[in-house]
Enzyme design. Sequence first.
Site, mmCIF file in Angstrom:
data_model
loop_
_atom_site.group_PDB
_atom_site.id
_atom_site.type_symbol
_atom_site.label_atom_id
_atom_site.label_comp_id
_atom_site.label_asym_id
_atom_site.label_seq_id
_atom_site.Cartn_x
_atom_site.Cartn_y
_atom_site.Cartn_z
ATOM 1 N N GLN A 125 -8.764 -42.623 -0.541
ATOM 2 C CA GLN A 125 -7.849 -42.877 -1.646
ATOM 3 C C GLN A 125 -7.277 -44.282 -1.567
ATOM 4 O OE1 GLN A 125 -4.778 -39.880 -2.202
ATOM 5 N NE2 GLN A 125 -5.667 -38.714 -0.533
ATOM 6 N N GLY A 126 -7.083 -44.878 -2.725
ATOM 7 C CA GLY A 126 -6.426 -46.180 -2.777
ATOM 8 C C GLY A 126 -5.243 -46.161 -3.718
ATOM 9 N N SER A 128 -1.279 -45.882 -2.469
ATOM 10 C CA SER A 128 -0.064 -46.537 -1.983
ATOM 11 C C SER A 128 -0.325 -47.974 -1.558
ATOM 12 C CB SER A 128 0.503 -45.773 -0.785
ATOM 13 O OG SER A 128 0.886 -44.479 -1.161
ATOM 14 N N GLU A 248 -4.159 -32.302 -7.918
ATOM 15 C CA GLU A 248 -3.802 -32.330 -6.497
ATOM 16 C C GLU A 248 -2.602 -31.444 -6.232
ATOM 17 O OE1 GLU A 248 -2.614 -35.652 -3.106
ATOM 18 O OE2 GLU A 248 -2.958 -36.283 -5.149
ATOM 19 N N ASN A 368 8.448 -34.864 -1.555
ATOM 20 C CA ASN A 368 9.113 -33.703 -2.136
ATOM 21 C C ASN A 368 10.374 -34.087 -2.909
ATOM 22 O OD1 ASN A 368 7.019 -32.340 -1.035
ATOM 23 N ND2 ASN A 368 8.254 -30.876 0.121
ATOM 24 N N GLU A 369 10.966 -35.226 -2.535
ATOM 25 C CA GLU A 369 12.126 -35.689 -3.312
ATOM 26 C C GLU A 369 11.686 -36.083 -4.722
ATOM 27 O OE1 GLU A 369 11.507 -36.536 -0.132
ATOM 28 O OE2 GLU A 369 13.116 -35.255 0.625
#
Lengths: 385, 340
Positions: A125-126, A128, A248, A368-369
């Site tokens: 994955q790219g 962050s 996801e 989760n925030e």
Amino acid sequence: MDLTVDAAREQWRAEVREWLAANVPAEPLPSLDTADGFAAHRDWERRMYDAGFAVVTWPERFGGRAVDLLDWLAFEEEYWAAGAPVRVSQNGIFLLAPAMFEVATEAQLERFMVPMARADEVWAQGWSEPGAGSDLAALRSRADRVDGGWRLNGQKTWSTRGTFADWMFGLFRSDPRSLEAGSSRHRGLTYFLLPLDADGVTVRPIRQLDGEPGFAEVFFDDVFVPDDQVLGEVGKGWSVAMSTTTSERGLTLRSPGRFMASAERLLDLVRRTPQASGRAVDDAVDAWLDADAYRLYVLDTALRAMAGEQIGAESSANKLFWSDLDVRIHDAALRLLGPAGLLTETADARWLDGYLFSLAGPIYAGTNEIQRNVLAERVLGLPRA
Amino acid sequence: MRLQPDEDALEFAAAVRDLLSQTCDAQALRAAWDSVGQGASGRDDGRVPGLWKRLADMGVAGLVVPEELGGAGLDLTGALPVFVEAGRAALPEPVVGTSVGAALLTQAGGAVAHEWLPRVAAGEAVLALADGHDALVVGGQWADLFLLGDNDGVRAVARDDVDVDSAPSIDPGLGLARVRVHAGAGAPVDNADGRRAFDWACVAVAGELVGLARAMLDRAVGYAKVREQFGKPIGSFQAVKHQLADVFVATSFAAPVVNRAAWSVAHDLPTRSRDASHAKYAAGRAAAQAARTALQVHAGIGYTYENDLHMWLKRTWSLASQWGTTDWHKDRIARELLGG
């Protein structure tokens, strides 16, 4: 309400169970995040593919079985109950593939899907970047128009499977003006597919909490990517990516079968721990119940999706629930094991591995925030700050 | 397959919800609570005058009474959405108790069932279940017939053969009473499966708790949108948002557990009791969390008798402790999963 399971579905489940019983490696494979382990997991994916079990929901022309969500859930329950290996091709088959099937060209499907399913090409994955984590739309890695394609520059980080993977999917800013004040940062992003052995790509493995290089930093210095490796429209990368992250968080990343299998093993651990603390036992029972609740919630979601309902931001509820559940399952196990739970080379070390892995759950795929913000704003309708 | 209740059951429940929103809003509920001790006999203390008749006309009183005896003939999966609405309204009427009793009599059949079920469906008699000869009974204040479970099975005891003493509690809309049965009174209900009726009741009450949790979440979210501090709605603050999101998650994950349990009980599956306990446990936990959060979000005004929220809080506390406490159900599940 109707919870009867018809004979055709039982037959599918039996077929899956039988194949797994005959084929799942007796000894656990070495860690996915080592060179040997990565290769062993690739081999496993090829065996699955050859038997028709690698990508059961996909169309038959790409090696799938075109089964619906209910049969997929049954497959996953059997897969994890059989103690089968984690899926090295997961980024590709569960995160990229849904976006591919939605927006890819026919030529792209022909080119990429079968190698993805066979794990001949494993995907990283790219998303962050050092300056764009929860605030993903702040990403600055850029794509500049050149003759016949694009030139990429910048840096990605926390790239899962990046150390050993062959290809990467990710977002780059193709319109730098979109970062200017008054523009929408979500526009001007484009979704690219690129090989990690391209000129100008540098991969620096990052050792995770368990000491293994499970993700990587990836640097781009004038990396050329041809036009036919753009997924979807130029400038529409955000919406393509969101279709990926919705699946996801929603259904396919963490199937209930996985937690149900862990929770069953946790109860076994309780049964063979006569001196178990009452509190740990209590938490273990809670974890089992919540795994069961998760199974029912996903079943309900799948049934509603199959009936044509749109599944939206509620998928954030799903992610909050399973990521917390996974930590609690493994935390209870380690408390039952006591000091032995911290040994790294025993048969019970899987609990420690699982615990370390579970701690990433509340962080990745949107912390989760962030998920709580999404629920509060998009589902409950509370005002943005 | 389908884990949601059937469309027609959901439609019926939506009609019940409409009726309750007109006849049993917070003002009517408050008036019902205030009626306790005002009536001459105390028989209808805590109820909404005339509402049971209207519910009976709609078919709610005879929800699970067989059609040939004048009822709607629903099983637990069909009745469940009505129980959710009863919870959402914090309804001070014996919908659940009467339905549990009717389900028990329907299962057993025989003379008692044929005598009483048509009256139940017509709204002329309400039922209550009692566990033991000297018990605290939800709806005991209001009941015409008591179905008394003990080690020897189930007995049907008419109100004349019991002593009913109102048991003032924090929830005046529950009809709670201490019921003492006269020695040797009543008639045995042959073939009655009291254990199954208990599981049935657990799921029905779990449905109420889901409705209560949703109602309290709605109230808290509504308040967080309009209450301003520091020049902004308090719902824009993450500390508030995240608590409410967590209630949404807990409630969302309890509902399918309750639905599944309704199926297991309706079809008497081997996992019936465990599923019923899971439903009561999950819904009890979710509702308790919703209650705490709703109170915290309302803050000062929520801590008053003057704001309506307290009636939903108290109904939650009451139901979480009835038909086996939340802890008791957890223990029952643990015993089954782990033995011992």
